[in-house]
Design an enzyme around this catalytic site. Sequence first.
Site, mmCIF file in Angstrom:
data_model
loop_
_atom_site.group_PDB
_atom_site.id
_atom_site.type_symbol
_atom_site.label_atom_id
_atom_site.label_comp_id
_atom_site.label_asym_id
_atom_site.label_seq_id
_atom_site.Cartn_x
_atom_site.Cartn_y
_atom_site.Cartn_z
ATOM 1 N N GLY A 8 3.586 -9.629 -52.159
ATOM 2 C CA GLY A 8 3.257 -10.529 -53.100
ATOM 3 C C GLY A 8 4.277 -11.327 -53.562
ATOM 4 O O GLY A 8 4.129 -12.454 -54.212
ATOM 5 N N LEU A 9 5.443 -11.145 -53.592
ATOM 6 C CA LEU A 9 6.690 -11.371 -53.941
ATOM 7 C C LEU A 9 6.745 -12.712 -53.382
ATOM 8 O O LEU A 9 6.752 -14.220 -53.948
ATOM 9 C CB LEU A 9 8.133 -10.797 -53.776
ATOM 10 C CG LEU A 9 9.678 -11.750 -54.535
ATOM 11 C CD1 LEU A 9 9.635 -12.065 -55.900
ATOM 12 C CD2 LEU A 9 10.538 -10.377 -53.692
ATOM 13 N N ASP A 51 5.867 -13.379 -59.432
ATOM 14 C CA ASP A 51 5.002 -12.002 -59.172
ATOM 15 C C ASP A 51 4.041 -12.041 -60.055
ATOM 16 O O ASP A 51 4.682 -10.650 -60.368
ATOM 17 C CB ASP A 51 6.232 -11.745 -58.667
ATOM 18 C CG ASP A 51 5.463 -10.540 -57.725
ATOM 19 O OD1 ASP A 51 4.310 -10.565 -57.112
ATOM 20 O OD2 ASP A 51 6.195 -9.611 -56.561
ATOM 21 N N ASP A 93 0.232 -6.950 -49.533
ATOM 22 C CA ASP A 93 0.525 -6.267 -50.971
ATOM 23 C C ASP A 93 -1.016 -7.092 -52.310
ATOM 24 O O ASP A 93 -0.490 -7.889 -52.261
ATOM 25 C CB ASP A 93 1.865 -7.065 -50.950
ATOM 26 C CG ASP A 93 2.273 -6.533 -52.435
ATOM 27 O OD1 ASP A 93 1.230 -6.281 -53.367
ATOM 28 O OD2 ASP A 93 3.279 -7.621 -52.778
ATOM 29 N N ASP A 120 -1.036 -5.987 -54.836
ATOM 30 C CA ASP A 120 -0.442 -5.938 -56.045
ATOM 31 C C ASP A 120 -1.380 -4.616 -56.959
ATOM 32 O O ASP A 120 -1.678 -3.505 -55.987
ATOM 33 C CB ASP A 120 -0.677 -6.775 -57.544
ATOM 34 C CG ASP A 120 0.582 -8.622 -57.124
ATOM 35 O OD1 ASP A 120 1.016 -8.144 -55.803
ATOM 36 O OD2 ASP A 120 0.042 -9.254 -57.031
ATOM 37 N N GLU A 162 -1.047 -1.273 -56.314
ATOM 38 C CA GLU A 162 0.111 -0.248 -56.966
ATOM 39 C C GLU A 162 -0.580 -0.344 -58.250
ATOM 40 O O GLU A 162 -1.262 0.067 -58.528
ATOM 41 C CB GLU A 162 1.025 -1.183 -57.530
ATOM 42 C CG GLU A 162 0.996 -2.421 -57.538
ATOM 43 C CD GLU A 162 2.485 -3.439 -57.536
ATOM 44 O OE1 GLU A 162 2.566 -4.264 -56.586
ATOM 45 O OE2 GLU A 162 2.916 -3.891 -58.573
ATOM 46 N N LYS A 182 0.430 -8.002 -62.893
ATOM 47 C CA LYS A 182 2.038 -6.759 -63.003
ATOM 48 C C LYS A 182 3.632 -7.695 -62.808
ATOM 49 O O LYS A 182 2.863 -8.911 -63.180
ATOM 50 C CB LYS A 182 1.845 -5.992 -61.063
ATOM 51 C CG LYS A 182 0.829 -7.226 -60.141
ATOM 52 C CD LYS A 182 1.931 -8.201 -59.457
ATOM 53 C CE LYS A 182 3.213 -7.683 -59.565
ATOM 54 N NZ LYS A 182 3.404 -7.897 -58.058
ATOM 55 N N ASN A 222 6.664 -8.374 -60.892
ATOM 56 C CA ASN A 222 7.313 -7.682 -59.543
ATOM 57 C C ASN A 222 8.187 -6.500 -60.178
ATOM 58 O O ASN A 222 9.111 -5.770 -61.875
ATOM 59 C CB ASN A 222 8.810 -8.352 -59.715
ATOM 60 C CG ASN A 222 8.839 -8.212 -57.659
ATOM 61 O OD1 ASN A 222 10.155 -7.461 -57.719
ATOM 62 N ND2 ASN A 222 8.570 -8.396 -56.688
ATOM 63 N N SER A 223 8.502 -5.138 -59.754
ATOM 64 C CA SER A 223 9.062 -4.159 -59.794
ATOM 65 C C SER A 223 10.270 -4.256 -59.996
ATOM 66 O O SER A 223 11.222 -2.848 -60.754
ATOM 67 C CB SER A 223 9.110 -3.129 -58.563
ATOM 68 O OG SER A 223 7.261 -2.812 -58.249
ATOM 69 N N ARG A 266 0.366 2.532 -54.299
ATOM 70 C CA ARG A 266 2.056 2.638 -53.607
ATOM 71 C C ARG A 266 2.009 3.014 -55.674
ATOM 72 O O ARG A 266 1.473 2.953 -56.335
ATOM 73 C CB ARG A 266 1.947 1.169 -54.143
ATOM 74 C CG ARG A 266 3.419 0.749 -54.636
ATOM 75 C CD ARG A 266 3.521 -0.330 -54.198
ATOM 76 N NE ARG A 266 4.976 -1.262 -55.083
ATOM 77 C CZ ARG A 266 4.905 -2.324 -54.505
ATOM 78 N NH1 ARG A 266 4.641 -3.253 -53.804
ATOM 79 N NH2 ARG A 266 6.514 -2.877 -55.732
ATOM 80 N N HIS A 294 8.042 3.774 -53.803
ATOM 81 C CA HIS A 294 8.738 3.167 -53.977
ATOM 82 C C HIS A 294 9.928 3.322 -54.863
ATOM 83 O O HIS A 294 9.873 4.425 -55.642
ATOM 84 C CB HIS A 294 8.267 1.356 -55.347
ATOM 85 C CG HIS A 294 9.010 0.068 -54.551
ATOM 86 N ND1 HIS A 294 9.727 -0.177 -54.041
ATOM 87 C CD2 HIS A 294 8.549 -0.822 -54.963
ATOM 88 C CE1 HIS A 294 10.501 -1.074 -53.754
ATOM 89 N NE2 HIS A 294 9.346 -1.703 -54.290
HETATM 90 C C1 SPV Z 1 6.927 -7.216 -52.425
HETATM 91 O O1 SPV Z 1 6.950 -7.824 -51.197
HETATM 92 O O2 SPV Z 1 5.652 -8.269 -53.066
HETATM 93 C C2 SPV Z 1 6.705 -5.897 -53.091
HETATM 94 C C3 SPV Z 1 8.142 -5.243 -52.936
HETATM 95 O O3 SPV Z 1 5.532 -5.608 -54.107
HETATM 96 S S1 SPV Z 1 8.944 -5.122 -54.253
HETATM 97 O O4 SPV Z 1 9.160 -7.071 -53.911
HETATM 98 O O5 SPV Z 1 9.877 -4.302 -53.873
HETATM 99 O O6 SPV Z 1 8.307 -4.454 -55.568
HETATM 100 MG MG MG Z 2 4.742 -6.974 -54.484
#
Ligand code: SPV
Ligand code: MG
Length: 538
Positions: free
Chosen positions: A44-45, A55, A82, A84, A111, A117, A119-120, A156, A187
């Site tokens: 997703g990123l 993201d 991914d 989301d 997730e 959302k 990004n984590s 996730r 994660h």
């Molecule tokens: C992504 O690759 O978009 C992910 C992994 O969700 S992370 O960026 O680590 O959240």
């Molecule tokens: Mg992602």
Amino acid sequence: MTKKTKLLRNLLNKTSLEFLLEAHNGISAKIAEEAGFEGIWASGLALSAQYGVRDNNEASWTQIVDMVEFMADATTIPILLDGDTGYGNFNNMRRLVKKLEQRGIAGVCIEDKLFPKTNSFIKGEKQALADVAEFSGKIAAGKDSQLDEDFCIIARVEAFIAGWDMKEALYRAESYRKAGADGVLIHSSLPNPSQILEFAQEWANRSPLVIVPTKYYSTPVEAYRKAEISMVIWANHMLRGSVHYMQQIASTIKTKKAVTDIEDDIATVNEVFRLQGADELAAAEKRYFNETAQETRAIVLAASRGDKFAELTENRPKAMLPINGKPLLSRLTDRFRKANVKKIFVVSGYKSQSINVPNINLVENLDFESNRELASLNLAQTHFNEDMIILYGDLLFRGYVLKGLLESKRELTVVVDSSKRSKEQEGDNDFAFCSVEDNRELWGQDVLLERIDTKPEHKGRDCSGRWVGMVRVHGTGRDWIETAIDELKSLSTFDNLDLGHLLNKIIDNGHPIRVIYIHGHWLNVNSLGDLEHARSFM
Ligand code: SPV
Ligand code: MG
């Protein structure tokens, strides 16, 4: 061939440690596959970054699905999207699964956060988690809506990211497993693998475990193997690599105002073509791009002045003589366009600059004063193809004559006028002797050209008619013509030769030239008298 969904399921269920590489568009996906990866993480990123957005669900889910479809088309390995948070509630999840299956995606990971959302790794601890029951319902809805039993849904768990403890993480993972998830992605944003290794131990292989070691990247993968983790996702490295390299390239080109310094360090254009599958297209063209698709060309020989027109051709070649106000050549090109022949090459010579007919391609014969039609044709050889008509530029004819010729799929076909009048007219090198005389009932019968001659009588035999000055070329007919020209070129008399000589040479070489008989309905403009006829003909 094994289904992509099955391939992903196999990877996930294998006892060995497996790896997915991030990709974010068709070409990066293809590169990942060529590097030997057996599966792709459609991050997703990275997908949002390649669109130039954040993201944060700024790219719509359909834009994401469109891009992963390009990725799936470009590859044969499975893609795990991914997804989301599933882009909405349980109902959006159902539709997502349906669309992903239709587009050839092997699985989706969702997730347990809230839409939209973040990004984590952006203030992860401040992010709210989804309600466990609601998220479990989303997983169940996804599983219930998949048509392919091997399509995978990975749950996730973002508990560690949001600052929760092991208990919460395990509780969530177990709830999602019970809801039907095919695996759990746990994660962590710590710079070491402590959380995920401890989780793995507690989880004890209840279902396949997936990790994303972006922050704890320095851990040797052996540690994951020992922990019996199923799958490692290298989640953003293709994107980051290309960003880094594009920044370097852009700045070098800008400062140096040249590309010479970087040319050897970047992929060649041919390499890009290769990745795009240019070879496959070339092979397919051979298979499918048949004669109907090949565009018909006309090669018009119009280099001569026409010596019988006195001052009428003082400033223009014969082909530009007006017939009822419109030049001969324009009438000819109109005929071609009506017959859908759009590529017209005209070999000009005398007063070439006076030729102002639109949408033709001029090929100049600079030595027109000392050579003849065959030399002109020789100059047009680079424009030959397997579907063309070669003709003199001083012709007028009814539409059906051209239509009949175009319909012929024989290698070489000529039109012969069998009318008495045509045989009696003063001619050039165009009296045709054919294998069968025209009794006007020859429908469908094969008539072959035997000889073109300057006289209407040859060895006591009357000619069959007048050759109209048009040759239809199809398929290998092109090779026959090119070979004959090549052979004739070695003669010292080459510059004096015309199309009649070429046809005779082809016959001497043992190739058949098919004849279509007509009875009048054409004219060539060679004299003032012809010009008069032409006016009434039109
Ligand atoms: C992504 O690759 O978009 C992910 C992994 O969700 S992370 O960026 O680590 O959240
Ligand atoms: Mg992602």
